[in-house]
Enzyme design. Structure first.
Site, PDB file in Angstrom:
ATOM      1  N   LYS A   1       0.849  -1.196   0.000  1.00 42.38           N
ATOM      2  CA  LYS A   1       0.000   0.000   0.000  1.00 42.38           C
ATOM      3  C   LYS A   1       0.883   1.243   0.000  1.00 42.38           C
ATOM      4  CE  LYS A   1      -3.930   1.989   2.577  1.00 42.38           C
ATOM      5  NZ  LYS A   1      -4.822   1.898   3.752  1.00 42.38           N
TER       6      LYS A   1
ATOM      7  N   SER B   1      -9.935   2.019   2.680  1.00 38.14           N
ATOM      8  CA  SER B   1      -9.046   2.742   1.825  1.00 38.14           C
ATOM      9  C   SER B   1      -8.007   1.894   1.087  1.00 38.14           C
ATOM     10  CB  SER B   1      -8.296   3.790   2.664  1.00 38.14           C
ATOM     11  OG  SER B   1      -7.460   3.149   3.620  1.00 38.14           O
TER      12      SER B   1
ATOM     13  N   SER C   1     -10.380  -0.230   6.906  1.00 38.00           N
ATOM     14  CA  SER C   1      -9.747  -0.201   5.581  1.00 38.00           C
ATOM     15  C   SER C   1      -9.056  -1.466   5.116  1.00 38.00           C
ATOM     16  CB  SER C   1      -8.732   0.936   5.517  1.00 38.00           C
ATOM     17  OG  SER C   1      -9.402   2.144   5.302  1.00 38.00           O
TER      18      SER C   1
HETATM   19  N1  GLN Z   1     -13.471   4.521   5.956  1.00 38.60           N
HETATM   20  C1  GLN Z   1     -12.905   4.979   7.180  1.00 38.60           C
HETATM   21  C2  GLN Z   1     -12.483   6.419   7.064  1.00 38.60           C
HETATM   22  O1  GLN Z   1     -12.596   6.958   5.991  1.00 38.60           O
HETATM   23  C3  GLN Z   1     -11.755   4.106   7.595  1.00 38.60           C
HETATM   24  C4  GLN Z   1     -10.537   4.337   6.791  1.00 38.60           C
HETATM   25  C5  GLN Z   1      -9.401   3.502   7.238  1.00 38.60           C
HETATM   26  O2  GLN Z   1      -9.571   2.496   7.919  1.00 38.60           O
HETATM   27  N2  GLN Z   1      -8.209   3.944   6.888  1.00 38.60           N
HETATM   28  O3  GLN Z   1     -12.057   7.022   8.011  1.00 38.60           O
END
Ligand code: GLN
Length: 492
Positions: free
Chosen positions: A78, A158, A182
């Site tokens: 990532k 994400s 995410s």
């Molecule tokens: N969807 C959540 C957010 O936008 C979690 C994102 C994540 O786990 N990095 O904060």
């Protein structure tokens, strides 16, 4: 020779050890697959030359019998993990062409164990999002499509690039980070396995920070066993991260195939949402039945503060983000937009460098931390967080080994379909996952079935702190019963 990209990580590892093929051959097969799959937009940087060099070196070590636990295994990373001499952007314009002079602890452990870097994977900008649509490199496409449809779907976020790449067999495994879901939500949307370890299990050093008290790195792979293999290399104490916990790293793979007989599995009644699609409800009871058939005992449990988790998360996470992102000012690295004076330069740089969602989070974060509102929002959210953690502790104190829930409230949706007018519509994706980050617990998502349109759906298992092994054992029971999920290849 069979298509090398169809092997699991465990099979590839054994094949390499048995000299059935070389890491160079395996790596080349993946490089070819990646080149043919650019339509998915999963990789934001391909590193084929570096991959071939690393593979050749791995082959030399394997020949000497010193391959290591991941000797010659090609992985994707990532783009939130700093990789030495390899561009790292968090998929934000503000980092520009930043090339770190250091390696994140987690990735350095993967290379220590012999893995090969195929490239950097797309993600939501600074990991803020649930659909991988906020990346400055554009959205990632899910390799899955609805039956008979050509509509492009999101892979979740994400870590959408990681999930898409693993599901489409563009790498044997990938790293992700999970602040509110995410890893688990994109794993659910793409029919693969994703584990968010206990907070403190993996070092956060060298990972671009979003919300430091919630962020945790973890693995993606196509099987539970493969995920457990990656986990062992990623985990471990790191003095450079003060929140990293000094505990021995178990052989997670040993948990695969272990009996779950007699284990007590909690079904939290608060996760049964009004208007939840029938098929999610069915998947959930099916999962419970599979665990019961394997000898586990199912019990109803209550996590009464669940309904406050999402609002509290969307205060705590932006608050920490607004502080963490203060460092991007155009002075030391990344983008700089010149201004009349230094303040003007800061403002222009930040306005130009951050995308809409990131700017929204910074504004919410500074608002909830501001003098007049701190107690009403931030402090209250922290108190709620303590209550959420206590809900889980009470449940585990009653002898519950793990908790079973759906991974997501729906299957993957179309690109551009959600959150345009109302960001909360997007935030609702995290309804089953944020509680786990708020409580610092481990959670795994495992594919368990398909919806009426043929899209994969996942279940989540939540565990006691530092008991990832139990999650691997239980998830494998579900995997054995549900089978594995591979999308038909339309992109090459
Ligand atoms: N969807 C959540 C957010 O936008 C979690 C994102 C994540 O786990 N990095 O904060």
């Amino acid at each position: 020779m069979t298509d090398l990209t169809s092997l699991t990580l465990a099979e590839a590892r054994d094949g390499l050890a048995a000299r059935s093929f070389t890491s160079s051959e395996l790596t080349n097969a993946y490089i070819t697959a990646i080149e043919a799959a650019r339509a998915l937009n999963a990789f934001v940087l391909e590193t084929p030359d570096l991959a071939r060099t690393m593979a050749r070196e791995a082959d030399v070590r394997i020949a000497r019998g010193e391959g290591g636990p991941l000797g010659g295994i090609p992985l994707g990373i990532k783009d939130l993990f700093a990789t030495k001499d390899v561009r790292t952007t968090a998929c934000s314009k503000i980092l520009g062409n930043f090339v770190p002079s250091y390696e994140s602890t987690v990735t350095s452990q993967l290379w220590r164990d012999g893995a090969v870097l195929l490239g950097k994977l797309n993600n939501d900008e600074f990991a803020m999002g649930s659909s991988n649509e906020t990346s400055c490199f554009g959205p990632v496409v899910n390799p899955w499509r609805r039956d008979g449809s050509h509509t492009s779907l999101v892979p979740g976020g994400s870590s959408g690039g990681s999930a898409s790449a693993v599901a489409a067999r563009l790498c044997l495994g990938a790293t992700g980070t999970d602040t509110g879901g995410s890893i688990r939500q994109p794993a659910g949307f793409t029919g693969i396995v994703g584990m968010k370890p206990t907070y403190g299990r993996c070092s956060r050093w060298g990972i671009v920070a979003f919300a430091s008290s919630l962020d945790q790195a973890g693995p993606f792979a196509r099987t539970v066993r493969d995920t457990s293999i990656l986990m062992r290399s990623m985990a471990g104490h790191d003095p450079k991260d003060t929140t990293s916990v000094d505990r021995a790293v178990p052989d997670f793979e040993a948990a695969i195939g272990k009996s779950v007989r007699g284990m007590k599995i909690g079904i939290p009644k608060e996760y049964r949402l009004d208007g939840m699609p029938d098929e999610i409800e069915k998947l959930w009871s099916q999962g419970a039945d599979w665990l019961k058939a394997a000898g586990a005992e199912l019990v109803e449990v209550s996590l009464p503060h669940t309904k406050y988790a999402l609002p509290a998360y969307y205060i705590v996470a932006p608050a920490e983000a607004s502080s963490n992102l203060a460092r991007y000012d155009g002075v030391r690295y990344g983008l700089r937009v010149p201004g009349r004076n230094i303040i003007d330069m800061y403002e222009k740089t930040r306005a130009e460098g951050f995308g809409v969602e990131v700017r929204r989070r910074i504004m919410i974060g500074t608002y909830v931390l501001s003098a007049g509102y701190y107690d009403a929002y931030y402090l209250r959210a922290q108190k709620v967080r303590t209550l959420i953690k206590k809900d889980f502790e009470d449940c585990f104190a009653r002898g519950v080994h793990a908790i079973l829930t759906p991974a997501t409230p729906s299957a993957a949706f179309g690109i551009g379909e959600k959150g345009g007018a109302d960001p909360v519509e997007m935030y609702l994706n995290d309804i089953f996952t944020v509680t786990v980050n708020m409580a610092g617990l481990p959670g795994i998502a495992v594919p368990a079935g398909r919806d009426v349109q043929g899209l994969p759906l996942g279940l989540q298992l939540i565990g006691r702190p530092f008991d990832e092994q139990t999650l691997f054992s239980l998830a494998e029971v579900i995997e054995q019963a549900a089978g594995r999920f591979t999308p038909p290849k339309w992109w090459a």
